[in-house]
Design an enzyme around this catalytic site. Structure first.
Site, short mmCIF file in Angstrom:
data_model
loop_
_atom_site.label_atom_id
_atom_site.label_comp_id
_atom_site.label_asym_id
_atom_site.label_seq_id
_atom_site.Cartn_x
_atom_site.Cartn_y
_atom_site.Cartn_z
N ASP A 221 46.44 50.02 40.17
CA ASP A 221 47.48 50.78 40.88
C ASP A 221 46.81 51.66 41.93
O ASP A 221 45.59 51.78 41.95
CB ASP A 221 48.24 51.67 39.87
CG ASP A 221 47.28 52.60 39.14
OD1 ASP A 221 47.00 53.69 39.65
OD2 ASP A 221 46.77 52.23 38.06
N ASP A 223 47.47 54.93 42.07
CA ASP A 223 47.77 56.28 41.56
C ASP A 223 49.07 56.76 42.22
O ASP A 223 50.04 56.02 42.24
CB ASP A 223 46.58 57.21 41.78
CG ASP A 223 46.62 58.39 40.84
OD1 ASP A 223 47.02 58.22 39.67
OD2 ASP A 223 46.26 59.50 41.25
N1 ADE Z 1 46.25 56.06 38.13
C1 ADE Z 1 45.53 56.18 37.02
N2 ADE Z 1 45.10 57.39 36.59
C2 ADE Z 1 44.35 57.49 35.48
N3 ADE Z 1 43.99 56.45 34.72
C3 ADE Z 1 44.40 55.23 35.10
N4 ADE Z 1 44.19 54.03 34.56
C4 ADE Z 1 44.83 53.12 35.35
N5 ADE Z 1 45.44 53.71 36.40
C5 ADE Z 1 45.18 55.04 36.25
#
Ligand code: ADE
Ligand SMILES: CSC[C@H]1O[C@H](OP(=O)(O)O)[C@H](O)[C@@H]1O
Length: 307
Positions: A221, A223
Site C-alpha cells: 500500500d 500508507d
Molecule cells: N501502511 C502501513 N503501515 C504500517 N505497517 C504496514 N504494513 C503494511 N502496510 C503498512
C-alpha cells in the site's frame, strides 16, 4: 503440524520469519515442529523444520499460526532465543510494508539497509537487563552480504513480476493503528522508504544474539500520504495474496543460494561471533551480576561466563 515429530537431531542454521500473509512456506517438506520454551517464554508459533534439497530450514510465523499476536505482543525475545538455541545463525525476515515513496509500488520488494525507530518503548527490546548489562553496535541493522544475495536472486526473476529496490529505510512504528497523514508525511520528509510495525525489536535482538539478519519487505500500500486509497487491512491482505507466490519464490531462491558452501561463513554469522559476549564480560563486574540474569543469557551463549 500435530503429527510431526517435536524433535530434530541436526542443527538448523537458516531461519525464515514469515510476517503478515506469509504464514507458511509451500513447496518445502515439513519434517518437524518444535515447541521450545525459553527464559523469555514460548515463541510466536511452533518452529517448523522444513527440508529442501537436503537442507533444513526453520520457519516461524511472527504473528502466530492464526495471526493472533498484535505487533506489540509478539514474543520477539523468545523467537530469537529459540532460533539461536536450535543452531540458527541467519534469519531472513519477511515483512508486508507501506510504501513511503512513489517509485516503490505495491507488490515491489525492498531490501532495506536502515531503520528509524518509532516504537514507543513498550516492547521488551533487550536480552540484557536485571543484573547483566550489554551494549551492541547497531549502526547497520541489516546485513549487506545477505542483501546482495537477495538482489542477485531478484535480478534473476526480473520480468517475472519481481521488482526489487536495493537499500532503503524502514520506519518501524508502534501500531497497531496505522499512521496519521501528518506522520506519514513526516516520515517521507525524514527519507523513509517503507513503513511497518515489526522490524524492531526483531533486528536489535538478532544483533544482540550475534545473528546475521536481513529483512525482505514487500509493499502492499501507499500508507496514507498518497492520493490513492488510504491503507487498510483488506488492501494489505489483497496484495499479499496477489504477490504471495512471488514472495515465496524469492525467499526460496534466497534460501537455495544461501545453502551454497561459498556462503557458509556468512550463514554461520562468523562476522558476529563473540562480539556481544566480549562486551558482556567487560561490562558488568562478576560481583554485580544477577545469577538469574546470567542463567538467561547463558541460554543464548552457553557457558559464556565460564560457569
Ligand atoms: N501502511 C502501513 N503501515 C504500517 N505497517 C504496514 N504494513 C503494511 N502496510 C503498512
Ligand atoms: C496487516 S497490516 C500491519 C501489519 O503488517 C506488517 O506485518 P509484518 O511485518 O509481520 O509482515 C506490519 O509490520 C504490521 O504488523
Amino acid at each position: 503440524m500435530g503429527s510431526l515429530p517435536d524433535q530434530f537431531d541436526r542443527p538448523v542454521h537458516i531461519a525464515v520469519i514469515g510476517g503478515t500473509g506469509l504464514t507458511q512456506m509451500a513447496g518445502y517438506t515439513p519434517v518437524a515442529a518444535l515447541n521450545p520454551v525459553t527464559p523469555w517464554g514460548v515463541p510466536s508459533s511452533p518452529i517448523q523444520i522444513l527440508e529442501h534439497n537436503g537442507v533444513p530450514i526453520a520457519f516461524l510465523a511472527r504473528h502466530g499460526v492464526h495471526h493472533q499476536h498484535a505487533p506489540h505482543e509478539i514474543p520477539v525475545r523468545a523467537n530469537i532465543a529459540a532460533l539461536r538455541a536450535i543452531g540458527v545463525r541467519t534469519i531472513i525476515a519477511f515483512s508486508a510494508v507501506g510504501s513511503l515513496q512513489e517509485e516503490i509500488r505495491p507488490m515491489d520488494f525492498v531490501v532495506p539497509d536502515q531503520i528509524i525507530d518509532r516504537t514507543k518503548g513498550i516492547r521488551p527490546f533487550t536480552f540484557f537487563e536485571g543484573g547483566i548489562v550489554g551494549h551492541v553496535g547497531f549502526a547497520d541493522p541489516f546485513d549487506a552480504k545477505v542483501a546482495a544475495v537477495v538482489q542477485k536472486c531478484a535480478s534473476a526473476m526480473e520480468g517475472e513480476g519481481v521488482t526489487l529496490h536495493q537499500g532503503g529505510t524502514v520506519i518501524c512504528m508502534e501500531g497497531p493503528q496505522f499512521s496519521t497523514r501528518a506522520e506519514s508525511n513526516m516520515y517521507r520528509s525524514w527519507g523513509g522508504s517503507v513503513i511497518n510495525m515489526s522490524a524492531l525489536p526483531e533486528a536489535k535482538l538478532a544483533r544482540e544474539a550475534e545473528l546475521t539478519y536481513q529483512m525482505i519487505c514487500m509493499a502492499t500500500d501507499y500508507d496514507c500520504w498518497h492520493d490513492s486509497e488510504d491503507v487498510d487491512v483488506a488492501m494489505v491482505m489483497k496484495y499479499m495474496a496477489a504477490n504471495g507466490a512471488n514472495a515465496k519464490r524469492l525467499v526460496g531462491a534466497v534460501l537455495d543460494e544461501l545453502a551454497k558452501q561459498e556462503h557458509s561463513d556468512m550463514v554461520m554469522a562468523k562476522h558476529w561471533e563473540g562480539t556481544t559476549v566480549a562486551g558482556l564480560k567487560f561490562m558488568t563486574k562478576p560481583e554485580g551480576r544477577n545469577p538469574e540474569a546470567v542463567k538467561r543469557v547463558e541460554y543464548l551463549f552457553p557457558g559464556c561466563f565460564g560457569s
